[in-house]
Scaffold this motif. Sequence first.
Motif, PDB file in Angstrom:
ATOM      1  N   LYS A 157      -4.649  -6.151   1.884  1.00  9.02           N
ATOM      2  CA  LYS A 157      -4.071  -6.627   0.632  1.00  9.02           C
ATOM      3  C   LYS A 157      -2.547  -6.567   0.688  1.00  9.02           C
ATOM      4  O   LYS A 157      -1.865  -7.490   0.223  1.00  9.02           O
ATOM      5  CB  LYS A 157      -4.598  -5.784  -0.529  1.00  9.02           C
ATOM      6  CG  LYS A 157      -6.082  -5.990  -0.813  1.00  9.02           C
ATOM      7  CD  LYS A 157      -6.540  -5.129  -1.978  1.00  9.02           C
ATOM      8  CE  LYS A 157      -8.016  -5.388  -2.291  1.00  9.02           C
ATOM      9  NZ  LYS A 157      -8.502  -4.540  -3.400  1.00  9.02           N
ATOM     10  N   ALA A 158      -2.002  -5.480   1.259  1.00 10.32           N
ATOM     11  CA  ALA A 158      -0.545  -5.351   1.367  1.00 10.32           C
ATOM     12  C   ALA A 158       0.023  -6.431   2.277  1.00 10.32           C
ATOM     13  O   ALA A 158       1.058  -7.033   1.983  1.00 10.32           O
ATOM     14  CB  ALA A 158      -0.184  -3.962   1.890  1.00 10.32           C
ATOM     15  N   GLU A 159      -0.671  -6.687   3.404  1.00  6.39           N
ATOM     16  CA  GLU A 159      -0.206  -7.717   4.319  1.00  6.39           C
ATOM     17  C   GLU A 159      -0.243  -9.083   3.657  1.00  6.39           C
ATOM     18  O   GLU A 159       0.641  -9.922   3.861  1.00  6.39           O
ATOM     19  CB  GLU A 159      -1.057  -7.715   5.589  1.00  6.39           C
ATOM     20  CG  GLU A 159      -0.812  -6.502   6.477  1.00  6.39           C
ATOM     21  CD  GLU A 159      -1.762  -6.457   7.654  1.00  6.39           C
ATOM     22  OE1 GLU A 159      -2.691  -7.302   7.694  1.00  6.39           O
ATOM     23  OE2 GLU A 159      -1.589  -5.596   8.525  1.00  6.39           O
ATOM     24  N   GLY A 160      -1.290  -9.331   2.856  1.00  8.67           N
ATOM     25  CA  GLY A 160      -1.383 -10.606   2.159  1.00  8.67           C
ATOM     26  C   GLY A 160      -0.249 -10.792   1.170  1.00  8.67           C
ATOM     27  O   GLY A 160       0.309 -11.892   1.046  1.00  8.67           O
ATOM     28  N   LYS A 161       0.121  -9.709   0.468  1.00  7.14           N
ATOM     29  CA  LYS A 161       1.231  -9.774  -0.488  1.00  7.14           C
ATOM     30  C   LYS A 161       2.544 -10.043   0.238  1.00  7.14           C
ATOM     31  O   LYS A 161       3.358 -10.875  -0.202  1.00  7.14           O
ATOM     32  CB  LYS A 161       1.318  -8.459  -1.268  1.00  7.14           C
ATOM     33  CG  LYS A 161       2.372  -8.449  -2.364  1.00  7.14           C
ATOM     34  CD  LYS A 161       2.332  -7.135  -3.134  1.00  7.14           C
ATOM     35  CE  LYS A 161       3.372  -7.114  -4.252  1.00  7.14           C
ATOM     36  NZ  LYS A 161       3.330  -5.830  -5.009  1.00  7.14           N
TER      37      LYS A 161
END
Length: 295
Positions: A236-240
């Motif tokens: 999720k952090a990488e996607g953000k």
Amino acid sequence: MLTSEHEVIVRLFHERPVLAAELLTETLKIPLPDYDHAAVESGDLTEVTPTELRADSVIVFRKKQSDADPEPVLAVVMEVQRGRDNGKRWSWPMYLISLRTRMRCPAILLVVCPDAAIAHWSRHPIELGHPGLTLTPLVAGPTEVPMILDPCDAAEDPELAVLSVITHADTPQGPDILNALLKAVHDLDPYKGGRYADMVRAALPREIWEHLEKLMKTETYEYLSEWARNNIAQGKAEGKAQGKAESILQVLSARGLEVPDDVRAEIGACTDIDQLDAWIRAAVAVESARDLLDI
């Protein structure tokens, strides 16, 4: 990092080439010759034809010989098909002809289709024109890929379990299949377990992954290892971060600024949200894309 369903399925066969044999013998009921080992070979099939041809994967099964190198006894062209492409009805026969000529052994075509409609389309026989010559692709679709609900079965064949999750993610059994995989990979070493979890997350559309995650929480399922929870949070952090990086590049492009490859790579690799936010604010005013890196 794997970024699509297509890449993930191809990687599964590279991780464990015998997966092709399992699909052929256990689900499609195709008898195979005796062999000692299977290996991934070059997917470049242009040696004997002028047209550029490249299969998703080529797997060759070999039999040991007492007085010579292992002999190829079967070659498999493995294709991942996610949409209708009438060009494949012309290229698939050429794949087999080229591979058969190169390996000097029988060659067969295995098409993996997570979508039922595309699997049905892929099964249509291909008439080659010469009397009696018809190619009927061997297709592993949702009706052929098993639903692996038992963690013990998933542990015995994690690659097939990953394919099972990808194929059946949008069915009512999807959460149970995913849970079986996560329980199974919990007993693997952290690197392997994390890689399989990453494969599933990369292959599934975000909305399906989030739907599965929500159902698993609702039904009190638990991710049974810290690495699984960390991988999901990291994803999720990488996607953000990726979304912010794309925004920066869009602003620079809209302003007509050229973005050198090294600058583009540094922006895309950044995971520091505060830094990315600073670059977004500055992107509207910098004189060049490279000036952005000094902020």
